[in-house]
Structures are given as C-alpha cells and as structure tokens.
Design an enzyme around this catalytic site. Structure first.
Site, PDB file in Angstrom:
ATOM      1  CB  SER A  22      16.182 -51.589 -50.799  1.00  0.00           C
ATOM      2  OG  SER A  22      16.693 -51.364 -52.099  1.00  0.00           O
ATOM      3  CG  ASN A  23      17.766 -55.375 -54.255  1.00  0.00           C
ATOM      4  OD1 ASN A  23      18.659 -54.799 -54.893  1.00  0.00           O
ATOM      5  ND2 ASN A  23      16.508 -55.444 -54.704  1.00  0.00           N
ATOM      6  CB  ALA A  24      23.172 -55.488 -51.886  1.00  0.00           C
ATOM      7  CB  SER A  25      20.793 -54.145 -57.194  1.00  0.00           C
ATOM      8  OG  SER A  25      21.102 -53.745 -58.510  1.00  0.00           O
ATOM      9  CB  ALA A  89      17.941 -56.170 -58.182  1.00  0.00           C
TER      10      ALA A  89
END
Length: 217
Positions: A22-25, A89
């Site tokens: 995943s990502n930090a959005s 994102a």
C-alpha cells in the site's frame, strides 16, 4: 447541480489475508473534495480506499480495498457522472497471486512477482465523452516543483486529462498542501500552501468551470 465522482485514499494489494502492499495516502484531500462538492450543492459519489478518516456526511460512499475494486466501482459510477476528480493514490503494482490465510515465515529470501494495476483515470478519460476528468500528480520533492510540473504536464497529455493537480509528496498525511493546477489549455495556476479544504474548494471550482464551458461550446 453537477454529478461529481471522486476517488480517494490508497489501495491495498494483498499478498495474503494479512499482508499487503500500500502507500501512506490518508484520503484527506479526496474527502475534502467530497465535502466541498456537497457544500456547493452537487451530487457526490466518493469511491474511497481504506482510510482512518470518517468520510463526509451527505455523499454516497463506496468503500473499496484493492485497485481492481476501485476500478470497478469508478467505472460503474462514471456512467452517471459529469466530472471525475481522481485523487486516489492507487498502488502501481499488485501481487500476481494472493495466498490464502497467513503463510508461515520461511527462511531465506522471498521472490515476489508483481503485475501492474490498471491506470483507472486514463481508462475513464479515454471514454469520457463530454465529461471533465481531473487527475493528480504526486511527485517527489527531490527535483523540486519545476521538474514535478513537467512530469505533471506529461501525464495530462499522455492520459488525455482536462486538468492535473500537481503537488509534492510532503503533502501526504498533512492537513495542508501547496499545489499547481495544470490546465489543458496551457495555463498553470499556483495555489498557496493552505488547508486542504481551501485547496479542495479551488480544485472543485476549476473542474466545474471546465465542465460548464464544455457544455456551452
């Protein structure tokens, strides 16, 4: 009243039932856009990835997890939309295969095969007809804003977008952002660093103005 579709938040691409990429959005900008559209009297659908934020009331929320789920939900909602603002994102890659349960840790290296996720906004822009499509370009701070703007403009052309919102990755998780609106007619509109609610209201206004002009032409 304009029908606004917004995608927001990250996606999670599961390796198994516990682990994921995943990502930090945080989804803050997307939720701020949904609130701004609601407050302006528009009909709003928010396709929202997994976030800790409470989405704004008074909008239709479609919760998703993966990029493929977001793509399917966005395609369904796009049929009845006038404007798409793609603030999500979306993870660029997903595992080629998802394991069941939680496999035990194994000794040594693990080789992970990844496959590309669909480019949701480009796919929708290709079939937009009279709709307005807005994308985001979250760029690295390493090369500075001029290089980020050049990459944002390439995305605008390559994905056939009407507007690209360029910002730097230090906006992730922050309550504020500093962005530049890159319009398809060549204009660059720099907004000051400010609360994301104020930025969202300006992005929304630019998107709706574009849609209004297109309907009149």
């Amino acid at each position: 009243m304009v029908s606004i579709l917004i995608t927001a938040g990250p996606t999670r691409e599961h390796l198994d039932d516990v682990r994921f990429l995943s990502n930090a959005s945080s989804g803050r900008m997307g939720c701020a856009l949904a609130a701004a559209a609601r407050d302006a009297g528009h009909q709003v659908t928010l396709v929202l990835g997994p976030v800790e934020l409470e989405p704004p009331s008074g909008v239709t929320v479609v919760s998703v997890v993966s990029a493929l789920e977001m793509q399917a939900a966005a395609e369904r909602a796009f049929a009845g939309a006038d404007v798409l603002i793609a603030a999500a994102a979306v993870a660029d890659w997903r595992p080629a295969a998802r394991a069941a349960g939680k496999p035990a840790k194994a000794a040594g290296r693990l080789v992970l095969e990844l496959v590309p996720n669909p480019d949701i906004v480009a796919g929708l822009a290709a079939v937009r007809g009279a709709r307005t499509v807005v994308g985001f370009a979250l760029e690295s701070t390493a090369a500075g804003m001029p290089a980020a703007l050049a990459r944002g403009r390439r995305k605008l052309v390559d994905k056939q977008l009407d507007l690209v919102v360029v910002n730097l990755h230090d906006a992730i998780g922050s309550a504020e952002s500093e962005v530049v609106l890159c319009h398809a007619d060549g204009r660059d509109e720099a907004l000051p660093r400010q609360d994301k609610a104020a930025t969202a209201a300006r992005i929304l206004a630019a998107a709706v103005a574009h849609w209004t002009r297109r309907q009149a032409s």
